[in-house]
Design a protein around this motif. Structure first.
Motif: not given
Length: 191
Positions: A174-191
């Motif tokens: 619920n908050d991508k700025s917590q626990k490490g670097r700011d990841r707002k606006g990013e989504t990682l996709f792994i196949d």
């Protein structure tokens, strides 16, 4: 119970202290609930699995509890979850899940249970990433707009003994700025 046992093993192997965590869980099947309690007790893992087995949607045994981390492997594509009983539920922050499939009810329930900055990993059927029936596409789009999906991992079939279908793992926060670097606006996709 197996995910909790493995989590504690992971914690130990990385120098963590099992006394610094509390484990909570809920299960609807009486047999599975008892087996999980026994599995944890045999291994000396302290956990609160609720007073008894209970339906997570109808009877949350930890109604006021919010969590830092959630691991979940809910039943895939469950059709009979009594979704018609929860039309205006506060957990549906991204849209009302379809009555005939609980996948997006699980995702929203889990997000509702996270503390600020909390993180979750949820195993679901691969179809949850692309289904567009009964409002699922709209909910997924709203989850993307609200930036609560950290990563999606697509896995091959035959990983589980009880189903041959391929699965995916949703990593939520619920908050991508917590626990490490700011990841707002990013989504990682792994196949």
């Amino acid at each position: 119970g197996g995910m909790f046992v493995q989590s504690e093993s992971f914690l130990k192997s990385h120098g963590g202290n099992k006394d610094n965590i509390s484990i909570y869980g809920q299960e609807s099947s009486f047999t599975t609930w008892r087996l999980a309690a026994m599995n944890l007790a045999i291994r000396g893992v302290s956990a609160n699995l609720g007073e008894t087995n209970a339906d997570t949607f109808a009877r949350d045994q930890f109604p006021d509890q919010k969590f830092d981390f959630i691991l979940a492997n809910p039943p895939f594509n469950i059709k009979k979850w009594n979704g018609e009983n929860y039309s205006n539920d506060v957990r549906w922050q991204f849209g009302r899940p379809p009555v005939g499939n609980a996948n997006y009810a699980w995702l929203q329930h889990i997000l509702w249970k996270l503390r600020p900055g909390g993180q979750a990993g949820v195993v679901l059927a691969n179809g949850s990433m692309s289904s567009n029936t009964s409002n699922e596409g709209n909910i997924r789009e709203e989850m993307i707009r609200k930036d609560v999906i950290e990563a999606m991992v697509a896995l091959p079939g035959k990983l589980f003994m009880n189903t041959p279908i391929p699965v995916c793992i949703w990593f939520l926060t619920n908050d991508k700025s917590q626990k490490g670097r700011d990841r707002k606006g990013e989504t990682l996709f792994i196949d």
